[in-house]
Design a protein around this motif. Structure first.
Motif, PDB file in Angstrom:
ATOM      1  N   ILE A 290      42.726  34.629  33.324  1.00 39.60           N
ATOM      2  CA  ILE A 290      42.427  35.714  34.263  1.00 39.60           C
ATOM      3  C   ILE A 290      43.683  36.546  34.500  1.00 39.60           C
ATOM      4  O   ILE A 290      43.641  37.779  34.468  1.00 39.60           O
TER       5      ILE A 290
ATOM      6  N   ASN B 198      40.015  45.156  38.186  1.00 36.06           N
ATOM      7  CA  ASN B 198      40.273  43.756  38.521  1.00 36.06           C
ATOM      8  C   ASN B 198      39.466  42.812  37.651  1.00 36.06           C
ATOM      9  O   ASN B 198      38.328  43.103  37.295  1.00 36.06           O
ATOM     10  N   VAL B 199      40.061  41.665  37.362  1.00 34.68           N
ATOM     11  CA  VAL B 199      39.357  40.535  36.777  1.00 34.68           C
ATOM     12  C   VAL B 199      39.434  39.437  37.830  1.00 34.68           C
ATOM     13  O   VAL B 199      40.523  39.023  38.208  1.00 34.68           O
ATOM     14  N   THR B 200      38.286  39.010  38.329  1.00 34.10           N
ATOM     15  CA  THR B 200      38.271  38.065  39.445  1.00 34.10           C
ATOM     16  C   THR B 200      38.261  36.622  38.948  1.00 34.10           C
ATOM     17  O   THR B 200      37.911  36.356  37.794  1.00 34.10           O
TER      18      THR B 200
ATOM     19  N   LEU C 202      44.420  38.665  31.349  1.00 35.15           N
ATOM     20  CA  LEU C 202      43.503  39.804  31.221  1.00 35.15           C
ATOM     21  C   LEU C 202      43.843  40.895  32.222  1.00 35.15           C
ATOM     22  O   LEU C 202      43.869  42.082  31.881  1.00 35.15           O
ATOM     23  N   GLN C 203      44.106  40.500  33.459  1.00 37.68           N
ATOM     24  CA  GLN C 203      44.469  41.472  34.494  1.00 37.68           C
ATOM     25  C   GLN C 203      45.746  42.214  34.102  1.00 37.68           C
ATOM     26  O   GLN C 203      45.833  43.435  34.236  1.00 37.68           O
TER      27      GLN C 203
ATOM     28  N   CYS D 208      34.601  41.304  35.724  1.00 38.84           N
ATOM     29  CA  CYS D 208      35.487  42.420  35.419  1.00 38.84           C
ATOM     30  C   CYS D 208      34.943  43.605  36.208  1.00 38.84           C
ATOM     31  O   CYS D 208      33.782  43.986  36.043  1.00 38.84           O
TER      32      CYS D 208
ATOM     33  N   SER E   8      30.758  46.850  36.866  1.00 37.51           N
ATOM     34  CA  SER E   8      31.063  45.429  36.981  1.00 37.51           C
ATOM     35  C   SER E   8      30.180  44.625  36.030  1.00 37.51           C
ATOM     36  O   SER E   8      29.008  44.941  35.842  1.00 37.51           O
TER      37      SER E   8
ATOM     38  N   LEU F 204      31.938  38.061  32.863  1.00 36.98           N
ATOM     39  CA  LEU F 204      32.544  37.844  31.549  1.00 36.98           C
ATOM     40  C   LEU F 204      31.754  36.858  30.691  1.00 36.98           C
ATOM     41  O   LEU F 204      31.952  36.814  29.478  1.00 36.98           O
TER      42      LEU F 204
ATOM     43  N   LEU G 213      39.149  36.968  25.812  1.00 34.71           N
ATOM     44  CA  LEU G 213      37.839  37.141  26.460  1.00 34.71           C
ATOM     45  C   LEU G 213      36.828  36.123  25.940  1.00 34.71           C
ATOM     46  O   LEU G 213      36.054  35.556  26.713  1.00 34.71           O
TER      47      LEU G 213
END
Length: 163
Positions: free
Chosen positions: A33, A59-61, A36-37, A66, A81, A84, A152
């Motif tokens: 995460i 943001n990637v939570t 990726l962010q 995403c 949104s 993933l 991913l």
């Protein structure tokens, strides 16, 4: 008594392995995460939309979503949104030369991208679904794209399946 002690030792070892494995999977997910962010933030190209876009959030939570939100100068807000787990693949339209910009298409398995528009004076508030999310990027090298795609896919395997 020796048999009981042996069984107890085996159970404690197995329990320890399960606990350590659970923590390592969580740490691996957190690392993915964060990566990726970092990559999406580093390569985001805000210069192409400077006049129209007041600010953005990308943001990637830690729950595996995403999210991309754009705030326009006119007051309009666009929100995209997707989970993933639904990630299918990515495409890039542009060149990999230094300083060049392009568009990153994050594709999903179906119409899994939530698209919401607020405060649009022309079209009103709209909720819809899409098959991809487009993010403007710059300085994206071929290696960055392949790393992003691999991460991913790897993250897909680490995320818990949601019903």
């Amino acid at each position: 008594m020796k048999k009981f002690t042996l069984n107890l030792t085996i159970c404690l070892c197995a329990l320890s392995c399960v606990i350590f494995t659970a923590f390592s999977a969580k740490m691996a997910l957190d690392e993915e995460i964060a990566y990726l962010q970092k990559i999406l933030s580093e390569h985001y190209d805000s210069s192409r939309e400077e006049k129209e876009i007041k600010r953005y959030e990308l943001n990637v939570t830690n729950s595996g979503f995403c999210r991309y939100k754009r705030y326009f100068s006119s007051g309009k807000v666009e929100y995209f949104s997707f989970n993933l787990i639904k990630f299918k693949g990515l495409d890039y339209q542009g060149t990999d030369e230094t300083g060049e910009s392009g568009d990153l298409f994050l594709r999903t398995k179906g119409e899994d991208v939530i698209v919401q528009t607020y405060n649009d004076k022309i079209g009103g508030d709209v909720d819809s679904m899409a098959c991809f999310m487009t993010i403007p990027v710059k300085n994206m090298k071929t290696q960055d794209l392949s790393d992003l795609s691999e991460r991913l896919v790897k993250m897909n395997a680490l995320l818990p399946v949601q019903k």
